[in-house]
Design an enzyme around this catalytic site. Structure first.
Site, PDB file in Angstrom:
ATOM      1  N   SER A   1      40.075  28.465  38.152  1.00 37.92           N
ATOM      2  CA  SER A   1      41.199  29.792  38.771  1.00 37.92           C
ATOM      3  C   SER A   1      42.211  29.357  38.798  1.00 37.92           C
ATOM      4  O   SER A   1      42.899  30.419  37.164  1.00 37.92           O
ATOM      5  CB  SER A   1      41.067  28.478  40.534  1.00 37.92           C
ATOM      6  OG  SER A   1      41.850  29.164  41.031  1.00 37.92           O
TER       7      SER A   1
ATOM      8  N   ASP B   1      44.984  35.889  40.561  1.00 33.40           N
ATOM      9  CA  ASP B   1      44.525  34.865  39.388  1.00 33.40           C
ATOM     10  C   ASP B   1      43.529  34.689  39.089  1.00 33.40           C
ATOM     11  O   ASP B   1      42.779  36.062  38.311  1.00 33.40           O
ATOM     12  CB  ASP B   1      44.837  33.679  40.466  1.00 33.40           C
ATOM     13  CG  ASP B   1      43.764  33.234  40.940  1.00 33.40           C
ATOM     14  OD1 ASP B   1      43.144  34.429  41.544  1.00 33.40           O
ATOM     15  OD2 ASP B   1      43.519  31.864  41.445  1.00 33.40           O
TER      16      ASP B   1
ATOM     17  N   ASP C   1      40.316  34.326  38.473  1.00 32.01           N
ATOM     18  CA  ASP C   1      39.439  34.884  39.483  1.00 32.01           C
ATOM     19  C   ASP C   1      39.172  35.208  40.636  1.00 32.01           C
ATOM     20  O   ASP C   1      38.235  35.371  41.630  1.00 32.01           O
ATOM     21  CB  ASP C   1      38.310  33.942  39.637  1.00 32.01           C
ATOM     22  CG  ASP C   1      39.125  31.794  40.556  1.00 32.01           C
ATOM     23  OD1 ASP C   1      40.501  32.495  40.882  1.00 32.01           O
ATOM     24  OD2 ASP C   1      38.781  31.562  41.428  1.00 32.01           O
TER      25      ASP C   1
ATOM     26  N   ASP D   1      40.684  35.050  43.828  1.00 29.88           N
ATOM     27  CA  ASP D   1      40.718  35.591  45.116  1.00 29.88           C
ATOM     28  C   ASP D   1      42.055  34.784  45.773  1.00 29.88           C
ATOM     29  O   ASP D   1      41.798  34.098  46.665  1.00 29.88           O
ATOM     30  CB  ASP D   1      39.932  33.371  45.268  1.00 29.88           C
ATOM     31  CG  ASP D   1      40.470  32.258  44.953  1.00 29.88           C
ATOM     32  OD1 ASP D   1      41.663  32.423  44.040  1.00 29.88           O
ATOM     33  OD2 ASP D   1      39.633  31.166  44.403  1.00 29.88           O
TER      34      ASP D   1
END
Length: 457
Positions: free
Chosen positions: A100, A244, A246, A248
């Site tokens: 993340s 970011d 990933d 999310d």
């Protein structure tokens, strides 16, 4: 070097000694424990653009094949894409290979159930217990699994956003937005252009090559985003968009180069959803009070959950929330799925701007204004977090204005401000978040608690 096992998955720095970092032997152990716990036949695997991603994927997929699983490898994909893919493939679970917002040297295994949602704390604890026991049984040669690749999930994810009832594609197209997006050299650079084209949005991508060489600290905070903020100040764009690695988490930048406010991503999307759907909202304890204010303005009820996506989604189901998420820019919209999804957040936010005919800065001015200070303290081997939390609770126990909440660290609520101190699920740090009507007041309150930690280290 670090290995963290928490509600947010198995996360660590790459390399180093077994048991201390995220290395091939430990990846095998945790993957095997997870596969044993799931007890099914099919698992989806997706990864972000990190440099270590191919290595981790190969170890994960090889281990699952050795357990007899059919592995659906969807390749470079966002966290929400992988979550959705578990449902679409009717899989028994999923593994997302991403750390993340953590820096380049980190990676992680995020573990999903058959609904494409993160494991509960109890299920995660059982996986960790099984990993430590190492009582594993692998498949014989005639029952080895296989890897199947599927490169269609990004396209399907984009289409699912367009199909959402409150994503007003026609209004967005008519508005003819021009946006600038910073995708941090990870998977956002692959999928966001597809989303923008589908919505009829003109765009420019910064840091769009999916190399894993992050152009700056990947956490979408103002101090890390001067590049895109300077670009927005030059003019020519209606909105800046930051994700970011990933995809999310989601942050917006106004047309004049000022931050919309990471905390206000969820607030603005919730305001739009609540204007069209009667219902309640949820965010975690470290999120702005503005969501509560907006929810109550629409006649709904706001609830707070412990930090951690699964804690938020559990509370959302409990109270029947129609929108929820986290103040770090995470939007969870149940009509899509129970997971933070920047693509869904973008679709809903642009719909709100288009329908209201406002600029981003004008929209921001319609919400209650709070200032939040986000501080952190690095943990040392001698830090006694439990003793620190007890000390903080004792400090405010007799304060008539203070309401103490200890479901996740310690949060102290006052009539016009709050402070929250907790051990991070994702980094070896203590987070100290505080909010008030001015930044000076918020920072002073946070620094007061930080001094308690420093005095006890």
């Amino acid at each position: 070097m670090t290995l963290i096992k928490s509600i947010s998955g198995i996360r660590g720095t790459i390399g180093g000694r077994t048991g201390d970092t995220l290395n091939p032997l430990d990846i095998v152990k945790f993957t095997t424990a997870y596969a044993t716990f799931i007890g099914g036949r099919r698992i989806v695997v997706g990864r972000d653009g990190r440099i270590s991603g191919p290595m981790v994927r190969d170890v994960v997929c090889g281990t699952l094949v050795g357990m007899g699983y059919e592995v659906i490898d969807i390749g470079l994909a966002t966290t929400p894409t992988t979550e959705l893919a578990v449902r679409w493939h009717e899989a028994d679970g999923g593994i997302i290979i991403t750390a993340s917002h953590n820096p380049t040297q980190w990676n992680a295994l995020k573990l999903l159930n058959r609904e494409g949602e993160f494991l509960t704390a109890a299920d995660g604890a059982e996986v960790l217990r099984m990993a430590e026991a190492e009582d594993f049984e692998y498949a014989p040669v005639e029952r080895l699994g296989r890897v199947i690749t599927d490169d269609t999930m990004n396209q399907r994810h984009v289409q699912s956003v367009l199909d959402l009832r409150l994503v007003d594609v026609e209004a967005i197209r008519q508005r003819k937005f021009r946006v600038c997006a910073d995708t941090i050299n990870s998977v956002g650079g692959i999928i966001l252009p597809d989303l923008f084209r589908a919505l009829g949005v003109d765009f420019e991508i910064l840091n769009g090559e999916c190399t894993g060489q992050f152009a700056h600290n990947p956490e979408p905070l103002e101090k890390n985003l001067q590049g895109i903020m300077d670009k927005m100040r030059q003019g020519g764009f209606d909105l800046g968009i930051v994700v970011d690695p990933d995809v999310d988490r989601l942050a917006f930048i106004c047309e004049d180069g000022r931050m919309f406010g990471e905390e206000y991503t969820l607030v603005s999307v919730a305001d739009y959803v609540l204007a069209h759907t009667v219902g309640n909202t949820v965010s975690n304890l470290s999120s702005t009070r503005a969501l509560r204010d907006v929810t109550e303005r629409h006649g709904g009820r706001y609830s707070a959950a412990a930090v951690g996506e699964v804690n938020v989604t559990t509370k959302m189901k409990e109270v029947g929330a129609v929108i929820g998420g986290e103040g770090n820019g995470g939007v969870i919209y149940p009509e899509s799925h129970y997971g933070r999804d920047a693509l869904v957040g973008i679709g809903l936010f642009l719909s709100s701007l288009a329908q209201k005919g406002l600029t981003a800065s004008q929209l921001r001015a319609t919400f209650p204004s709070y200032q939040i200070a986000k501080n952190r303290i690095d943990l040392t081997p001698d830090t006694d977090v439990d003793a620190i939390l007890i000390k903080v609770k004792e400090m405010f126990a007799k304060d008539p204005e203070a309401v103490v909440n200890d479901i996740d660290g310690v949060k102290i609520d006052f009539p016009t401000r709050w402070v929250h101190l907790r051990k991070s699920n994702t980094e070896p740090i203590i987070r100290v978040y505080s909010e008030a009507q001015t930044m000076a007041e918020a920072d002073e309150l946070g620094k007061r608690l930080m001094q308690v930690v420093y005095d006890m280290q």
